[in-house]
Design a protein around this motif. Sequence first.
Motif, PDB file in Angstrom:
ATOM      1  N   ASP A   1       0.855  -1.186   0.000  1.00 27.41           N
ATOM      2  CA  ASP A   1       0.000   0.000   0.000  1.00 27.41           C
ATOM      3  C   ASP A   1       0.889   1.233   0.000  1.00 27.41           C
ATOM      4  O   ASP A   1       1.946   1.240   0.646  1.00 27.41           O
ATOM      5  N   ASP A   2       0.495   2.264  -0.695  1.00 26.45           N
ATOM      6  CA  ASP A   2       1.262   3.502  -0.707  1.00 26.45           C
ATOM      7  C   ASP A   2       0.756   4.505   0.332  1.00 26.45           C
ATOM      8  O   ASP A   2       1.315   5.576   0.477  1.00 26.45           O
TER       9      ASP A   2
ATOM     10  N   ASP B   1      -3.184  -3.050  -2.194  1.00 32.60           N
ATOM     11  CA  ASP B   1      -3.960  -1.859  -2.527  1.00 32.60           C
ATOM     12  C   ASP B   1      -4.169  -1.806  -4.040  1.00 32.60           C
ATOM     13  O   ASP B   1      -3.251  -2.063  -4.816  1.00 32.60           O
ATOM     14  N   TYR B   2      -5.370  -1.502  -4.448  1.00 35.43           N
ATOM     15  CA  TYR B   2      -5.681  -1.431  -5.876  1.00 35.43           C
ATOM     16  C   TYR B   2      -5.002  -0.232  -6.535  1.00 35.43           C
ATOM     17  O   TYR B   2      -4.497  -0.314  -7.633  1.00 35.43           O
ATOM     18  N   ASN B   3      -4.967   0.888  -5.825  1.00 33.77           N
ATOM     19  CA  ASN B   3      -4.459   2.126  -6.394  1.00 33.77           C
ATOM     20  C   ASN B   3      -3.109   2.469  -5.765  1.00 33.77           C
ATOM     21  O   ASN B   3      -3.052   2.957  -4.652  1.00 33.77           O
TER      22      ASN B   3
ATOM     23  N   ASN C   1      -0.736   4.649  -6.969  1.00 35.53           N
ATOM     24  CA  ASN C   1      -0.168   5.778  -7.713  1.00 35.53           C
ATOM     25  C   ASN C   1       0.712   6.714  -6.891  1.00 35.53           C
ATOM     26  O   ASN C   1       1.667   7.251  -7.400  1.00 35.53           O
ATOM     27  N   ARG C   2       0.394   6.908  -5.634  1.00 33.33           N
ATOM     28  CA  ARG C   2       1.121   7.903  -4.843  1.00 33.33           C
ATOM     29  C   ARG C   2       2.573   7.546  -4.607  1.00 33.33           C
ATOM     30  O   ARG C   2       3.399   8.402  -4.387  1.00 33.33           O
TER      31      ARG C   2
ATOM     32  N   ASN D   1       0.005  -0.694 -11.008  1.00 36.63           N
ATOM     33  CA  ASN D   1      -1.125  -0.554 -10.099  1.00 36.63           C
ATOM     34  C   ASN D   1      -1.429  -1.933  -9.501  1.00 36.63           C
ATOM     35  O   ASN D   1      -0.802  -2.933  -9.861  1.00 36.63           O
TER      36      ASN D   1
ATOM     37  N   LYS E   1      -3.846  -4.026  -9.893  1.00 37.47           N
ATOM     38  CA  LYS E   1      -4.297  -5.026 -10.864  1.00 37.47           C
ATOM     39  C   LYS E   1      -3.107  -5.631 -11.617  1.00 37.47           C
ATOM     40  O   LYS E   1      -3.055  -6.835 -11.860  1.00 37.47           O
TER      41      LYS E   1
ATOM     42  N   SER F   1      -9.305  -1.300  -1.438  1.00 37.29           N
ATOM     43  CA  SER F   1      -9.587  -0.128  -2.254  1.00 37.29           C
ATOM     44  C   SER F   1     -10.613   0.750  -1.566  1.00 37.29           C
ATOM     45  O   SER F   1     -11.368   0.292  -0.719  1.00 37.29           O
TER      46      SER F   1
ATOM     47  N   GLN G   1     -12.744   2.185  -3.560  1.00 35.67           N
ATOM     48  CA  GLN G   1     -13.754   2.223  -4.618  1.00 35.67           C
ATOM     49  C   GLN G   1     -14.864   1.196  -4.388  1.00 35.67           C
ATOM     50  O   GLN G   1     -14.588   0.025  -4.205  1.00 35.67           O
TER      51      GLN G   1
END
Length: 130
Positions: free
Chosen positions: A14-15, A58-60, A62-63, A69, A71, A90, A92
């Motif tokens: 996780d970010d 974590d799905y996202n 980006n940070r 990502n 996925k 997530s 979402q």
Amino acid sequence: MVTPLATYKIFLVDDDETFLMILRRHLELQKKFEVHVFNSGEDCLEKLDLQPDIIILDYNLNRSGSLLNGKQVLSEVLKQKKRPKIIMLSGQEDGQLVYELVKMGVQDYVLKGANALEELDELISGYIAR
């Protein structure tokens, strides 16, 4: 004769530094998990040779500056001979996304929020009871 508790290897990817540290501490307090934390998908993939039992992903991502990502990391993990259980995290609430991830091979999907730790505890307990 007392049998020592089994130690299960869990990767946390996780970010979100705060969530990552809270989850790490929560799992380590249970004293039956060897917890490894990663801020990027690339770091996680580099350590798959440690053969985790469970990956909480974590799905996202980006940070962190991660090129992959959640996925994409999932796709790489699923290429392994020994596949760990994978829980996708997530924020979402997208039913189509959940369906797609489960179809790919995710065992469970947990929304980040007030009940995330309890949900993760329940899922992990179910995995190790088998």
